[in-house]
Design a protein around this motif. Structure first.
Motif, PDB file in Angstrom:
ATOM      1  N   GLN A  39       0.843  -1.212   0.000  1.00  0.00           N
ATOM      2  CA  GLN A  39       0.000   0.000   0.000  1.00  0.00           C
ATOM      3  C   GLN A  39       0.873   1.255   0.000  1.00  0.00           C
ATOM      4  N   ASP A  40       1.907   1.243   0.845  1.00  0.00           N
ATOM      5  CA  ASP A  40       2.794   2.413   0.914  1.00  0.00           C
ATOM      6  C   ASP A  40       3.497   2.658  -0.414  1.00  0.00           C
ATOM      7  N   MET A  41       3.933   1.568  -1.055  1.00  0.00           N
ATOM      8  CA  MET A  41       4.620   1.716  -2.343  1.00  0.00           C
ATOM      9  C   MET A  41       3.660   2.261  -3.409  1.00  0.00           C
ATOM     10  N   ALA A  42       2.399   1.812  -3.337  1.00  0.00           N
ATOM     11  CA  ALA A  42       1.408   2.314  -4.305  1.00  0.00           C
ATOM     12  C   ALA A  42       1.171   3.804  -4.064  1.00  0.00           C
ATOM     13  N   THR A  43       1.098   4.203  -2.799  1.00  0.00           N
ATOM     14  CA  THR A  43       0.889   5.619  -2.475  1.00  0.00           C
ATOM     15  C   THR A  43       2.053   6.465  -2.986  1.00  0.00           C
ATOM     16  N   LEU A  44       3.257   5.933  -2.832  1.00  0.00           N
ATOM     17  CA  LEU A  44       4.442   6.682  -3.275  1.00  0.00           C
ATOM     18  C   LEU A  44       4.566   6.710  -4.792  1.00  0.00           C
ATOM     19  N   GLY A  45       3.951   5.738  -5.448  1.00  0.00           N
ATOM     20  CA  GLY A  45       4.159   5.586  -6.890  1.00  0.00           C
ATOM     21  C   GLY A  45       5.545   5.046  -7.153  1.00  0.00           C
ATOM     22  N   PHE A  46       5.983   4.117  -6.284  1.00  0.00           N
ATOM     23  CA  PHE A  46       7.337   3.548  -6.357  1.00  0.00           C
ATOM     24  C   PHE A  46       7.588   2.947  -7.741  1.00  0.00           C
ATOM     25  N   ALA A  47       8.584   3.504  -8.434  1.00  0.00           N
ATOM     26  CA  ALA A  47       8.816   3.085  -9.826  1.00  0.00           C
ATOM     27  C   ALA A  47      10.117   2.313 -10.022  1.00  0.00           C
ATOM     28  N   GLY A  48      10.815   2.020  -8.920  1.00  0.00           N
ATOM     29  CA  GLY A  48      12.082   1.273  -9.042  1.00  0.00           C
ATOM     30  C   GLY A  48      11.912  -0.032  -9.815  1.00  0.00           C
ATOM     31  N   PRO A  49      10.892  -0.832  -9.518  1.00  0.00           N
ATOM     32  CA  PRO A  49      10.722  -2.108 -10.223  1.00  0.00           C
ATOM     33  C   PRO A  49      10.508  -1.943 -11.728  1.00  0.00           C
ATOM     34  N   SER A  50       9.673  -0.978 -12.137  1.00  0.00           N
ATOM     35  CA  SER A  50       9.419  -0.854 -13.579  1.00  0.00           C
ATOM     36  C   SER A  50      10.652  -0.283 -14.296  1.00  0.00           C
ATOM     37  N   LEU A  51      11.352   0.651 -13.656  1.00  0.00           N
ATOM     38  CA  LEU A  51      12.585   1.188 -14.271  1.00  0.00           C
ATOM     39  C   LEU A  51      13.572   0.052 -14.533  1.00  0.00           C
ATOM     40  N   THR A  52      13.684  -0.819 -13.545  1.00  0.00           N
ATOM     41  CA  THR A  52      14.669  -1.905 -13.614  1.00  0.00           C
ATOM     42  C   THR A  52      14.278  -2.936 -14.675  1.00  0.00           C
ATOM     43  N   ALA A  53      12.998  -3.275 -14.705  1.00  0.00           N
ATOM     44  CA  ALA A  53      12.524  -4.237 -15.714  1.00  0.00           C
ATOM     45  C   ALA A  53      12.718  -3.675 -17.124  1.00  0.00           C
ATOM     46  N   ASP A  54      12.598  -2.352 -17.263  1.00  0.00           N
ATOM     47  CA  ASP A  54      12.840  -1.732 -18.581  1.00  0.00           C
ATOM     48  C   ASP A  54      14.275  -1.958 -19.035  1.00  0.00           C
ATOM     49  N   TYR A  55      15.224  -1.839 -18.096  1.00  0.00           N
ATOM     50  CA  TYR A  55      16.636  -2.081 -18.466  1.00  0.00           C
ATOM     51  C   TYR A  55      16.803  -3.523 -18.939  1.00  0.00           C
ATOM     52  N   ILE A  56      16.215  -4.464 -18.185  1.00  0.00           N
ATOM     53  CA  ILE A  56      16.358  -5.884 -18.559  1.00  0.00           C
ATOM     54  C   ILE A  56      15.767  -6.110 -19.958  1.00  0.00           C
ATOM     55  N   ALA A  57      14.616  -5.510 -20.208  1.00  0.00           N
ATOM     56  CA  ALA A  57      13.967  -5.682 -21.519  1.00  0.00           C
ATOM     57  C   ALA A  57      14.822  -5.089 -22.638  1.00  0.00           C
ATOM     58  N   THR A  58      15.555  -4.026 -22.324  1.00  0.00           N
ATOM     59  CA  THR A  58      16.433  -3.418 -23.332  1.00  0.00           C
ATOM     60  C   THR A  58      17.579  -4.362 -23.685  1.00  0.00           C
ATOM     61  N   TYR A  59      18.140  -5.005 -22.655  1.00  0.00           N
ATOM     62  CA  TYR A  59      19.318  -5.858 -22.915  1.00  0.00           C
ATOM     63  C   TYR A  59      18.945  -7.265 -23.391  1.00  0.00           C
ATOM     64  N   PHE A  60      17.710  -7.659 -23.147  1.00  0.00           N
ATOM     65  CA  PHE A  60      17.255  -8.984 -23.618  1.00  0.00           C
ATOM     66  C   PHE A  60      15.956  -8.802 -24.411  1.00  0.00           C
ATOM     67  N   PRO A  61      16.049  -8.282 -25.631  1.00  0.00           N
ATOM     68  CA  PRO A  61      14.823  -7.984 -26.384  1.00  0.00           C
ATOM     69  C   PRO A  61      14.140  -9.231 -26.960  1.00  0.00           C
ATOM     70  N   ASN A  62      14.924 -10.347 -27.113  1.00  0.00           N
ATOM     71  CA  ASN A  62      14.370 -11.533 -27.795  1.00  0.00           C
ATOM     72  C   ASN A  62      14.391 -12.766 -26.895  1.00  0.00           C
TER      73      ASN A  62
END
Ligand SMILES: C[S@@+](CC[C@H](N)C(=O)[O-])C[C@H]1O[C@@H](n2cnc3c(N)ncnc32)[C@H](O)[C@@H]1O
Length: 224
Positions: A39-62
């Motif tokens: 709940q606290d992370m949702a209130t904060l709009g914690f974006a660490g997880p999505s930022l990090t997953a974006d990096y992984i998706a960039t380096y492993f596109p296929n």
């Protein structure tokens, strides 16, 4: 209310913390009860997880189903959820806090749930098991020791990627920790074991409502 609560928590578990690692794990054990951490992370709009997953998706596109990922300091599974959203399916979680890990387990996010802490000594995981390691919110004093970079490097294959994302404000406020980790990374780079592909500050990490602590720092490394 969330502001007060999270500010107190961040203070208790990182900057100015007088707690040892096991007491910090206990803090998480309490925080996760009744869905409070999420709940606290949702209130904060914690974006660490999505930022990090974006990096992984960039380096492993296929061939994302063939990418084996270890999510260190997995907590309740936020990084895992973001990785699943981007098409990855072979993700293991590692965290020493049983209550955090159980919350992830209930959601059936990961392939395996490893109850362990990264503390500088060798984990019971063979060399080169993973293609990538993610770690969000774990690079802070009292969490992963600076030396853990070496152990994470052991766990990935040559050419594998480690993405570490943390609170840039806390990183700056704890130079003892960040300088030590940066020196270890430099040393590994000098000895030809890894290269730092990217070190980036993002404005929307948001693991805090305090202005000085809303930025994130991401370090992306490749094993050579
Ligand atoms: C701020 S939470 C982040 C959780 C999750 N990655 C997220 O983005 O919501 C930090 C997590 O680090 C875990 N942790 C603390 N010390 C650790 C260690 N030495 N090794 C692995 N995980 C650790 C805690 O149990 C907690 O789940």
């Amino acid at each position: 209310m969330a502001e007060y609560h999270v500010a107190q928590k961040v203070e208790a578990i990182t900057v100015g913390s007088k707690l040892c690692r096991s007491e910090i794990i206990q803090e998480y054990q309490e925080w996760v009860k009744d869905g409070k951490y999420d709940q606290d992370m949702a209130t904060l709009g914690f974006a660490g997880p999505s930022l990090t997953a974006d990096y992984i998706a960039t380096y492993f596109p296929n061939n994302k189903d063939d990418v084996f990922i270890l999510d260190v300091a997995a907590g309740t599974g936020k990084v895992g959820i973001e990785l699943l959203r981007r098409g990855f399916s072979q993700i293991d979680a590692l965290d020493p806090c049983s209550a955090m890990l159980n919350a992830a387990k209930e959601r059936q996010i990961y392939r395996d749930y490893i109850s362990a802490e990264v503390n500088g000594s060798e984990l019971d995981i063979p060399d080169g098991t993973y293609d990538a390691i993610t770690c969000v919110g774990g690079i802070a004093d009292g969490h992963l020791p600076a030396e853990s970079v070496t152990e994470m490097l052991r766990l990935i294959k040559n050419g594998g990627i480690i993405v570490l994302t943390g609170n840039a404000g806390v990183w700056r406020e704890l130079p003892e920790y960040s300088v030590k980790m940066a020196a270890i990374i430099k040393g590994l780079e000098k000895s030809g074991k890894l290269c730092v592909i990217k070190e980036e500050i993002s404005d929307n990490y948001r693991f805090s409502m305090e202005k000085a602590r809303t930025q994130g720092i991401t370090i992306v490394m490749k094993k050579l």
